[in-house]
Every structure is written in C-alpha cells, then in structure tokens.
Design a protein around this motif. Structure first.
Motif, PDB file in Angstrom:
ATOM      1  N   ARG A 111       0.859  -1.197   0.000  1.00  0.00           N
ATOM      2  CA  ARG A 111       0.000   0.000   0.000  1.00  0.00           C
ATOM      3  C   ARG A 111       0.892   1.243   0.000  1.00  0.00           C
ATOM      4  NH1 ARG A 111      -2.939  -0.747   5.351  1.00  0.00           N
ATOM      5  NH2 ARG A 111      -0.765  -1.201   5.829  1.00  0.00           N
ATOM      6  N   VAL A 112       0.756   2.048  -1.071  1.00  0.00           N
ATOM      7  CA  VAL A 112       1.638   3.196  -1.273  1.00  0.00           C
ATOM      8  C   VAL A 112       0.833   4.498  -1.233  1.00  0.00           C
ATOM      9  CG1 VAL A 112       3.304   4.259  -2.848  1.00  0.00           C
ATOM     10  CG2 VAL A 112       3.049   1.760  -2.823  1.00  0.00           C
ATOM     11  N   ALA A 113       1.106   5.334  -0.246  1.00  0.00           N
ATOM     12  CA  ALA A 113       0.428   6.635  -0.177  1.00  0.00           C
ATOM     13  C   ALA A 113       1.295   7.672  -0.883  1.00  0.00           C
ATOM     14  CB  ALA A 113       0.206   7.040   1.275  1.00  0.00           C
ATOM     15  N   THR A 114       0.694   8.482  -1.728  1.00  0.00           N
ATOM     16  CA  THR A 114       1.471   9.468  -2.486  1.00  0.00           C
ATOM     17  C   THR A 114       0.604  10.504  -3.168  1.00  0.00           C
ATOM     18  OG1 THR A 114       3.245   9.694  -4.097  1.00  0.00           O
ATOM     19  CG2 THR A 114       1.503   8.146  -4.663  1.00  0.00           C
ATOM     20  N   LYS A 115       1.268  11.613  -3.495  1.00  0.00           N
ATOM     21  CA  LYS A 115       0.680  12.639  -4.359  1.00  0.00           C
ATOM     22  C   LYS A 115       1.097  12.322  -5.798  1.00  0.00           C
ATOM     23  CE  LYS A 115       1.814  16.754  -2.326  1.00  0.00           C
ATOM     24  NZ  LYS A 115       2.342  18.122  -2.180  1.00  0.00           N
ATOM     25  N   GLU A 132      -1.000  -1.015  -4.270  1.00  0.00           N
ATOM     26  CA  GLU A 132      -2.287  -0.328  -4.232  1.00  0.00           C
ATOM     27  C   GLU A 132      -1.947   1.124  -3.927  1.00  0.00           C
ATOM     28  OE1 GLU A 132      -6.098   0.120  -1.235  1.00  0.00           O
ATOM     29  OE2 GLU A 132      -4.733  -1.576  -0.962  1.00  0.00           O
ATOM     30  N   ILE A 133      -2.413   2.025  -4.797  1.00  0.00           N
ATOM     31  CA  ILE A 133      -2.106   3.443  -4.602  1.00  0.00           C
ATOM     32  C   ILE A 133      -3.166   4.097  -3.711  1.00  0.00           C
ATOM     33  CG2 ILE A 133      -2.075   5.698  -5.759  1.00  0.00           C
ATOM     34  CD1 ILE A 133       0.404   4.387  -6.550  1.00  0.00           C
ATOM     35  N   ILE A 134      -2.696   4.856  -2.741  1.00  0.00           N
ATOM     36  CA  ILE A 134      -3.603   5.673  -1.935  1.00  0.00           C
ATOM     37  C   ILE A 134      -3.238   7.115  -2.241  1.00  0.00           C
ATOM     38  CG2 ILE A 134      -4.367   6.273   0.395  1.00  0.00           C
ATOM     39  CD1 ILE A 134      -3.296   3.392   1.174  1.00  0.00           C
ATOM     40  N   LYS A 135      -4.070   7.780  -3.029  1.00  0.00           N
ATOM     41  CA  LYS A 135      -3.753   9.136  -3.477  1.00  0.00           C
ATOM     42  C   LYS A 135      -4.101  10.151  -2.385  1.00  0.00           C
ATOM     43  CE  LYS A 135      -3.724  12.680  -6.659  1.00  0.00           C
ATOM     44  NZ  LYS A 135      -3.374  13.848  -5.866  1.00  0.00           N
ATOM     45  N   LEU A 136      -3.083  10.897  -1.969  1.00  0.00           N
ATOM     46  CA  LEU A 136      -3.302  11.959  -0.974  1.00  0.00           C
ATOM     47  C   LEU A 136      -2.820  13.284  -1.564  1.00  0.00           C
ATOM     48  CD1 LEU A 136      -2.034  10.175   2.283  1.00  0.00           C
ATOM     49  CD2 LEU A 136      -4.410  10.552   1.597  1.00  0.00           C
ATOM     50  N   ASN A 137      -3.186  14.378  -0.916  1.00  0.00           N
ATOM     51  CA  ASN A 137      -2.801  15.688  -1.437  1.00  0.00           C
ATOM     52  C   ASN A 137      -1.785  16.432  -0.578  1.00  0.00           C
ATOM     53  OD1 ASN A 137      -4.650  15.785  -3.785  1.00  0.00           O
ATOM     54  ND2 ASN A 137      -6.150  15.490  -2.164  1.00  0.00           N
ATOM     55  N   GLY A 138      -1.432  15.866   0.556  1.00  0.00           N
ATOM     56  CA  GLY A 138      -0.453  16.510   1.427  1.00  0.00           C
ATOM     57  C   GLY A 138      -0.352  15.743   2.724  1.00  0.00           C
ATOM     58  N   SER A 139       0.591  16.145   3.568  1.00  0.00           N
ATOM     59  CA  SER A 139       0.850  15.451   4.838  1.00  0.00           C
ATOM     60  C   SER A 139       0.872  13.939   4.641  1.00  0.00           C
ATOM     61  CB  SER A 139      -0.218  15.810   5.885  1.00  0.00           C
ATOM     62  OG  SER A 139      -0.250  17.206   6.067  1.00  0.00           O
TER      63      SER A 139
END
Ligand code: PRP
Length: 207
Positions: A111-115, A132-139
C-alpha cells in the motif's frame, strides 16, 4: 514579448532574482504582491505567478512561452514541452519512505500513499511489484503512521519531516531540481529570444 510562468513561493522568488540578474528584470515587480501578472514592455518580458504544479500546463498550452517547473512535476505529468536547462535550485529527492521499523513482505500487495501516482506506479512496475495506490494531497507522512499505508512516495528535502515523524528513507527514486521548460511552438517561432534567455540563465546558474 516572452511570457514566463513562475512557480509561486520561495522557489519562484529565487528564480525571478536569477532572471533579473540575467537582464530580465521587471520594474513592475513587487516581492510579496498578490498580483498575478507583471510585465516590462521595454524588456520584452511578461511574468505570471502560477501554482508550482500548474507551470507546465501554462507552458504546454502556450499561455506562457517558458516556465520553471520541478523535475517532480515533470516526471509525474509528463507534459509535452522541451526541457532546456537545469537551474540547480530547489534541490530535493523523490523517495520511498516508511516507519523506521518497517519490513517489506513481498507476498502482499504494497500500500503506497502518495501525491505522485504516476511516479509511484512506474517505479513499482519496473520492480514488478504489486501495489495499491492511496492518493493523498499533502501530509503524506501521516499515512504509514496511522497504518493506512505501508510506504510513501514523496519528496524529501532536508529530511526533517521524516525524522520528526519517525520515518526513514528506504529508496531514492530520482533527484529533483528546478528546470527551465519551453512551449514547443514558441521554441520554434521565438527561437532567438528563447535561446538568448536560456544562455543568459545558464551563465547565472554557473556564477
Ligand atoms: C513536502 C513533502 C514533505 C516535506 C519534505 O511537503 O511532501 O512532506 O516537504 O521536506 P523536508 O524533508 O525538508 O522535511 P510540503 O511542505 O510541500 O507540504 P505537503 O505536506 O502539503 O505536501
């Protein structure tokens, strides 16, 4: 007139100083102003302040002839522009980071969190790793701390954010710096002006 898109913020201010040093200063320029455009008819330049991630959009569409964008944004969005010079500023690294005690379990989907969704997908596709991409926008750093992701793909500059959150770098994907980019049609039709600006900027970088 050459239209130049600058990234709003500290990097943009530094780039403007470099351009001013190269002879492309603007009398109308005011540091910290909220004005989005300022131009110098005599000097033949017009500046636009845009969000760093949007510089390449303005340049690709020809709203600006040239612009300054980070290699991170260029790698992520792959705009149809030419990259003319490395301005040697805004240096940082695109990295994979995780909690200091993280151990990879290759039998499970990562599980990869990234912008930077495209950067992350390309990196793990090369490694042949299911993610699995977890799209975040910051922090982004919060995701592994809360157990929402295993790793993050994010920018590391000083390393302070990672350190203060008990995370560490596990891999470096690529190095980042600010690049001078140009619209393809402008490069053809305003070649003399754009080549002149590029050469003068490169001389400033070497100073
Ligand atoms: C960027 C990046 C890291 C931090 C790295 O975030 O996403 O969080 O800077 O810098 P450091 O290594 O010097 O600590 P930014 O400040 O752009 O905010 P964001 O969380 O909204 O992405």
């Amino acid at each position: 007139m050459i239209g130049i898109a600058l990234p709003k913020g500290r990097l943009g201010e530094k780039v403007y100083s470099m351009l001013a040093g190269a002879g492309y200063g603007c009398d109308a320029y005011e540091s910290g102003s909220r004005k989005l455009i300022f131009s110098d008819e005599q000097g033949g330049v017009k500046y636009f302040w845009v969000k760093p991630a949007d510089v390449a959009v303005y340049v690709e569409r020809g709203a600006a002839d040239v612009g300054v964008a980070g290699k991170d944004v260029l790698e992520e969005n792959n705009p149809d522009v030419y990259e003319l010079a490395d301005l040697g500023m805004g240096r940082c690294r695109m990295c994979v980071a995780a909690k200091s005690d993280w151990r990879d379990d290759t039998s499970r989907t990562l599980r990869v969190a990234t912008k930077f969704v495209n950067v992350a997908k390309r990196y793990y596709a090369k490694l042949g790793r299911d993610i699995e991409i977890i799209k975040l926008n910051g922090s982004i750093e919060l995701a592994p701390i809360l157990g929402m992701s295993d790793v993050i793909v994010d920018i590391v500059e000083t390393g302070t954010t990672l350190k203060e959150n008990d995370l560490k770098v596990f891999a470096e994907i690529f190095q980042i710096s600010a690049r001078l980019i140009v619209n393809k049609a402008s490069y053809k039709f305003k070649n003399a002006q754009i080549s002149g600006l590029t050469q003068k900027l490169i001389s400033e970088v070497k100073k």
